[in-house]
Scaffold this motif. Sequence first.
Motif, short mmCIF file in Angstrom:
data_model
loop_
_atom_site.label_atom_id
_atom_site.label_comp_id
_atom_site.label_asym_id
_atom_site.label_seq_id
_atom_site.Cartn_x
_atom_site.Cartn_y
_atom_site.Cartn_z
N SER A 1 1.01 -1.11 0.06
CA SER A 1 -0.01 0.16 0.10
C SER A 1 0.90 1.21 0.03
CB SER A 1 -0.78 -0.01 1.40
OG SER A 1 -0.27 -0.26 2.34
N GLY A 2 2.16 1.23 0.09
CA GLY A 2 3.07 2.42 0.40
C GLY A 2 3.60 2.96 -1.24
N LEU A 3 4.79 3.54 -0.79
CA LEU A 3 5.32 4.38 -2.00
C LEU A 3 5.82 3.46 -3.09
CD1 LEU A 3 7.73 6.64 0.17
CD2 LEU A 3 5.95 7.36 -0.97
N GLU A 4 5.96 2.42 -2.80
CA GLU A 4 6.06 1.17 -3.88
C GLU A 4 4.75 0.70 -4.39
OE1 GLU A 4 10.59 -0.34 -3.76
OE2 GLU A 4 9.46 -1.02 -2.38
N HIS B 1 6.85 11.87 11.44
CA HIS B 1 7.01 13.21 11.75
C HIS B 1 6.75 14.14 10.62
CE1 HIS B 1 8.02 17.01 13.90
NE2 HIS B 1 9.18 17.09 13.12
N THR B 2 7.57 13.76 9.49
CA THR B 2 7.86 14.54 8.39
C THR B 2 6.09 14.38 7.76
OG1 THR B 2 9.89 14.13 7.89
CG2 THR B 2 8.83 14.77 5.90
N TYR B 3 5.60 13.14 7.53
CA TYR B 3 4.46 13.24 7.09
C TYR B 3 3.34 14.08 7.45
CZ TYR B 3 0.06 11.16 9.09
OH TYR B 3 -1.20 10.84 10.04
N SER B 4 3.42 14.13 8.81
CA SER B 4 2.55 15.05 9.90
C SER B 4 2.82 16.32 9.34
CB SER B 4 2.52 14.61 11.41
OG SER B 4 3.64 15.30 11.73
N LEU B 5 3.89 16.72 9.33
CA LEU B 5 4.25 18.26 8.87
C LEU B 5 3.56 18.54 7.40
CD1 LEU B 5 7.70 18.87 10.24
CD2 LEU B 5 5.77 19.18 11.52
N ILE B 6 3.85 17.52 6.45
CA ILE B 6 3.29 17.93 5.05
C ILE B 6 1.62 18.06 5.05
CG2 ILE B 6 3.02 16.79 2.98
CD1 ILE B 6 5.80 15.47 3.26
N HIS B 7 1.10 16.96 5.85
CA HIS B 7 -0.51 17.20 5.97
C HIS B 7 -1.00 18.41 6.90
CE1 HIS B 7 -1.68 12.64 4.52
NE2 HIS B 7 -0.74 13.14 3.71
N ASP B 8 -0.33 18.58 7.95
CA ASP B 8 -0.66 19.78 8.71
C ASP B 8 -0.78 21.07 8.07
OD1 ASP B 8 -1.27 17.80 10.85
OD2 ASP B 8 0.62 18.78 11.88
N ASP B 9 0.08 21.18 7.00
CA ASP B 9 0.41 22.36 6.25
C ASP B 9 -0.57 22.55 5.16
OD1 ASP B 9 2.70 23.13 7.84
OD2 ASP B 9 4.17 22.33 6.36
N LEU B 10 -1.09 21.43 4.85
CA LEU B 10 -2.22 21.45 3.53
C LEU B 10 -3.30 22.71 3.72
CD1 LEU B 10 -3.06 17.77 3.40
CD2 LEU B 10 -1.82 19.35 1.42
N PRO B 11 -3.81 23.25 2.64
CA PRO B 11 -4.66 24.51 2.77
C PRO B 11 -5.98 23.99 3.66
CG PRO B 11 -4.10 23.98 0.52
CD PRO B 11 -3.56 22.86 1.12
N LYS C 1 2.98 23.64 -1.79
CA LYS C 1 2.98 24.96 -2.59
C LYS C 1 4.27 24.69 -3.47
CE LYS C 1 0.30 27.91 -0.93
NZ LYS C 1 -0.60 28.72 -1.80
N LYS C 2 5.24 23.96 -3.11
CA LYS C 2 6.34 23.66 -4.08
C LYS C 2 5.97 22.63 -5.36
CE LYS C 2 10.89 22.94 -5.18
NZ LYS C 2 11.67 23.89 -5.63
N TYR C 3 5.07 21.63 -4.82
CA TYR C 3 4.59 20.62 -5.86
C TYR C 3 3.06 21.00 -6.06
CZ TYR C 3 9.26 18.71 -5.30
OH TYR C 3 10.44 18.51 -5.31
N ASP C 4 2.16 19.94 -5.57
CA ASP C 4 0.88 20.55 -5.31
C ASP C 4 0.19 19.62 -4.55
OD1 ASP C 4 -0.32 17.73 -6.79
OD2 ASP C 4 1.41 18.26 -8.29
N GLU C 5 -1.14 19.87 -4.28
CA GLU C 5 -1.77 19.30 -3.07
C GLU C 5 -1.82 17.87 -3.19
OE1 GLU C 5 -5.37 22.14 -2.50
OE2 GLU C 5 -5.68 20.45 -0.96
N ALA C 6 -2.40 17.38 -4.46
CA ALA C 6 -2.51 15.72 -4.54
C ALA C 6 -1.10 15.09 -4.26
CB ALA C 6 -2.66 15.56 -5.73
N THR C 7 0.06 15.67 -4.70
CA THR C 7 1.26 15.26 -4.37
C THR C 7 1.63 15.00 -3.12
OG1 THR C 7 1.90 15.90 -6.71
CG2 THR C 7 3.89 15.26 -5.39
N ALA C 8 1.46 16.23 -2.55
CA ALA C 8 1.65 16.52 -0.94
C ALA C 8 0.89 15.46 0.00
CB ALA C 8 1.34 17.75 -0.59
N ASP D 1 1.19 10.29 2.71
CA ASP D 1 0.64 9.04 2.88
C ASP D 1 1.62 7.76 2.85
OD1 ASP D 1 -1.99 9.80 3.21
OD2 ASP D 1 -2.58 9.56 1.07
N GLY D 2 2.55 8.11 1.75
CA GLY D 2 3.45 7.30 1.48
C GLY D 2 4.43 7.05 2.61
#
Lengths: 294, 294
Positions: free
Chosen positions: A148-151, B78-88, B104-111, B116-117
Motif C-alpha cells: 500500500s505504500g510508496l512502491e 513526523h515529516t508526513y504529519s508536517l506535510i499534511h498539517d500544512d495543507l490548505p 506549494k512547491k509541488y501540488d496538493e495531491a502530490t503532498a 500517505d506514503g
Amino acid sequence: MDQSLQNLLDKEQQQLNTALTSYISELDMPNRLRESVLYSIQAGGKRLRPLLMKLTCQGLGGDPQKVYPAAVALEMIHTYSLIHDDLPSMDDDMYRRGQLTNHKKYDEATAILAGDGLLTNSFHVITTTDLYTDQEKVNIVAKLSKASGLEGMVAGQYLDMEAENQTISISKLERIHHLKTGRLISFAVEIGGLLAGVSSERMEILKNYGDYLGIIFQIQDDILDIEGDQTLIGKRVGSDIDNEKSTYPSILGLEGAKQYKTKYVNEAVRCLKEVGLANTDLALISHYLSERNQ
Amino acid sequence: MDQSLQNLLDKEQQQLNTALTSYISELDMPNRLRESVLYSIQAGGKRLRPLLMKLTCQGLGGDPQKVYPAAVALEMIHTYSLIHDDLPSMDDDMYRRGQLTNHKKYDEATAILAGDGLLTNSFHVITTTDLYTDQEKVNIVAKLSKASGLEGMVAGQYLDMEAENQTISISKLERIHHLKTGRLISFAVEIGGLLAGVSSERMEILKNYGDYLGIIFQIQDDILDIEGDQTLIGKRVGSDIDNEKSTYPSILGLEGAKQYKTKYVNEAVRCLKEVGLANTDLALISHYLSERNQ
C-alpha cells in the motif's frame, strides 16, 4: 449474481462491519472524527478482499477465522484510500456508493485525518491481536506496508493522476492498475495462503491469481463506466470519458476490452486449478468480478 | 546553544539525513513523487526525536546504532504529519523552515500522497530491518501506530483545529499538545529505553519524561510565536494571534507561560535523575528545548 456467492458476500459484509465498527467504537478519540471514520467504514463496501482472504485460507486448509485481524486492517487501508482518492485535489468526487463522499459529508481536513488515522491504526490492529505469532505479525505488516505504500498503492494513485488527459500504452495502464488496485487484492490472497501455511511455490501462483483478479476487476470497472447502470454503481457513469482518462476500452475498444478480460479470467481459473482451489467458491468470485454490474 | 549539544545535533542530522535519503532513493517509485518526498525529508528538521531516542538508549547501556530503523521510521511519520498539517484545508501554511511547504512547491495531491506514503513505509522500515527481533518489531509498530494514530497524533491535530477561534482551558490545551506533539516525543524516549532493555518501572518514568519534554517544546513554540525571530524560526511570527488560537501565553500570559515551562523543566530533570540519566546529554536537551530560539 450466483445466489451462494451473494450469500457469502452478505455474510462476510456483516462479519466485517461488526468487527470494524466494534474496533473503531472502542477507540478513545474525538467524537466527530470517529463519526467520520465510521461513516466511510459503514458505507457499504462489498468486502471482497476479506472474502478472498478467507476463502483462500479456508480452501488451503487454514482456519478461516484467523484472517480477521488482517482482513480488518486491509479494509481500513482500502477505506482510507477511497477517502483520500475522492478529495478535491485528487479525483474530486462528490458521491461514492450512492452517498456523499467523506469530505462532502464532513470537511476536507476531517476526511484527510480520518484517512490518515485508518491507515495508521490498521497496523495497530495487526500488531495487537492474540491470533498471530510475532513472526506472522511482522510478515503481514511488511507485506501490507509494501503493497500500500510508496512502491505500491500510493505510487499507483500518483501515476493514475499523472496519466489524466494523456494517451498511455496498455502496459503503462496495466502497471498503474497493478499498483493501485492489484497489489491489495493480491495481498488478500497471499495472506490467506500465508495463514494457511502454504509453500512458497504455491504462494507465487496465489500472487499471480491475485494480480489477475485485480486486472479483471479494473477492466470491468472501466466497462461499467461506459455501459453500467448509474443507480446500481452508485456513482456517475461516463466520468472516465469526461476526464479523458485512458482506460481498457479507450485503448482496446469496448469489445477488445471484453476479450482481454476473458483472457485474464481464464488465467485466473488456471491458477486456481494449479493450487488445487478450482472447485471452491474462489472460482465463482473470478467470474463474478468479470460479470458484476455494480 | 551549548556547543557540545550543537555538535550532537549536527552529527545526528547528518546520520539521519543519510539514512532517510538512502532509504527513499532505493525505492521503486515515480520520480516526481520521490522528489516531493525527499524535498520534505531534507528540509532541515532538527532530528530532535532521533537524538532523544539515541541518547536514551545509550545512557541506559544499549547500543546507540540499534535505534536507527525506529528513528528513521519516526522521522518519516513526523515529516508526513508536517506535510499534511500544512495543507490548505488544515493549517494552510505557505512556508516551513524557510522553504515553501510541500503542496506549494509541488501540488496538493502530490503532498497528500507523499504524506500517505511516508506514513505507510515507516512501518515497512521497522518490519524489514535485520537489527530487531520479531518481538521488538511488533512492540515498536504497536507503540508507533498507537502514538501516531486515531488515539494519538491524528486525534491531536483534529482537536487542535477544532479549538481554533475558541477559548479553551489549560487542561484541554495540554491534552491537545500531549496528543499532537507529546506522544511522538514520548515514543522516542520509550523506544530508546525498550532497545536498551530497561525495566517496566523505569519505562514509566521515561514516558513521563517524554511527556514533559513535549509540553516544554510546545510552550516554547508558543512563546517563539510571540517574541521569536522570524528569520531564525523560518516561519511567520504572530500567526497564533492572527488565527485566534488558544496557546499557553494566551491563557496564562507570557510570564505565566514561562513560569509554567520552568516547572516542567524541573519535572523533566527530576525524571532523568530517577532513571540515572541526570549526568547525560539528555539534561542539556531539556534545557535547550526550553530556551531554544528556533
